[in-house]
Scaffold this motif. Sequence first.
Motif, short mmCIF file in Angstrom:
data_model
loop_
_atom_site.label_atom_id
_atom_site.label_comp_id
_atom_site.label_asym_id
_atom_site.label_seq_id
_atom_site.Cartn_x
_atom_site.Cartn_y
_atom_site.Cartn_z
N ALA A 59 -29.34 34.60 15.72
CA ALA A 59 -29.36 35.43 14.52
C ALA A 59 -30.69 35.32 13.78
O ALA A 59 -31.26 36.33 13.34
N ALA A 60 -31.22 34.09 13.65
CA ALA A 60 -32.50 33.91 12.97
C ALA A 60 -33.62 34.62 13.70
O ALA A 60 -34.50 35.24 13.08
N ALA A 61 -33.59 34.57 15.04
CA ALA A 61 -34.62 35.22 15.84
C ALA A 61 -34.56 36.74 15.69
O ALA A 61 -35.59 37.41 15.54
N GLU A 62 -33.35 37.30 15.72
CA GLU A 62 -33.21 38.75 15.66
C GLU A 62 -33.48 39.29 14.25
O GLU A 62 -34.12 40.32 14.08
N ILE A 63 -32.98 38.60 13.24
CA ILE A 63 -33.23 39.05 11.86
C ILE A 63 -34.71 38.92 11.53
O ILE A 63 -35.30 39.77 10.85
N GLY A 64 -35.35 37.85 12.03
CA GLY A 64 -36.78 37.66 11.78
C GLY A 64 -37.63 38.79 12.32
O GLY A 64 -38.70 39.09 11.77
N ARG A 65 -37.17 39.45 13.38
CA ARG A 65 -37.94 40.56 13.96
C ARG A 65 -38.09 41.71 12.97
O ARG A 65 -39.04 42.49 13.05
N ASP A 66 -37.15 41.85 12.03
CA ASP A 66 -37.27 42.90 11.02
C ASP A 66 -38.46 42.67 10.12
O ASP A 66 -38.94 43.59 9.45
N TYR A 67 -38.93 41.42 10.09
CA TYR A 67 -40.07 41.07 9.23
C TYR A 67 -41.28 40.66 10.07
O TYR A 67 -42.13 39.90 9.63
#
Length: 319
Positions: free
Chosen positions: A107-115
């Motif tokens: 989740a941290a990896a995927e959400i971080g891609r938005d930023y």
Amino acid sequence: MTVRNSLMGFFRSSLFRVIVLGLALVAAIWAIAKNWAEVRQALQALPLWLNGVEVVLAFVYVFLTMVSWRFVLNDVGSRIPPHVARRIFFSSQVAKYLPGGVWNFVAAAEIGRDYEISRRRSISALVVSIVISIVTGMILALIAVVLSPSQKLSDLAWLGVAIPIGVVVLMPPVLNRLVNMALRILKREPLEDEMSWSGTFWAAFWAFMGWLVVGFQLWLMLINLGMTVSVSTFLLSVGGYALSWTAGFLVFFVPAGVGVREVTLGAILSSLVNSGSVVVVVLLIRVFTTIADIGLGVSASIAMRRCVGPKDSSEPSHR
């Protein structure tokens, strides 16, 4: 290839993240609901005002773990403002309640891609922050063992070896080499920026602060259940919980360290409180921390859905 691309597109979509976080939220609530009889009995063992204070302390503890993680992420090449860090960390932490123990990393990896934060940096930052938590926790655990009336140092002699090794691992020259070596093994490029001495220091400092808060949380409950009020019992509570958390985390094949933490903490506090009190406080800390994870995770997810995009990552960072 079309089917594969479609599946990968779905896994990277916002819909998939919503489904995963939704399932994680249900799992977190279920973790409390399935043991509600025991939870209610434990809550009744403490005054109402103290339960309210404990919930507040749980929110503070989870917040401090985010601060420590943010210093790591800032150091490895992704300098993000506080509000973006809160969105990524709090939203992803809810996923740890899903079976498997890796979903918060995903989740941290995927959400971080938005930023515009690469998966490599997100995962590396989370791993390094966990290592820092374990090492700082072991240092406090050694203090707890020394202060324990039973002083069974021979039973935990491994701490005397593990702590120096952990401290050496946390030294930036060593830590950076290990992280980049792991990335090479995974056939990934090295980190753009490496951990600095100041970044490592502040990440460790806030990890220590987190341990002190959760130890104070434990201590407040224990003194209300009959433990003596003193500086030594406070330090024993801090170090004892740090050791029990670390033991529960390292015994990865036991879901959420259930049972391991109770046994470890009970061994440390056996001469000060009865086993029933230990079970009560460990159960309640789990409940209060879950409430904090849910509350912060939901609020972060709502904020993220209102305003998501790389533009946030361009805002100035305050380390």
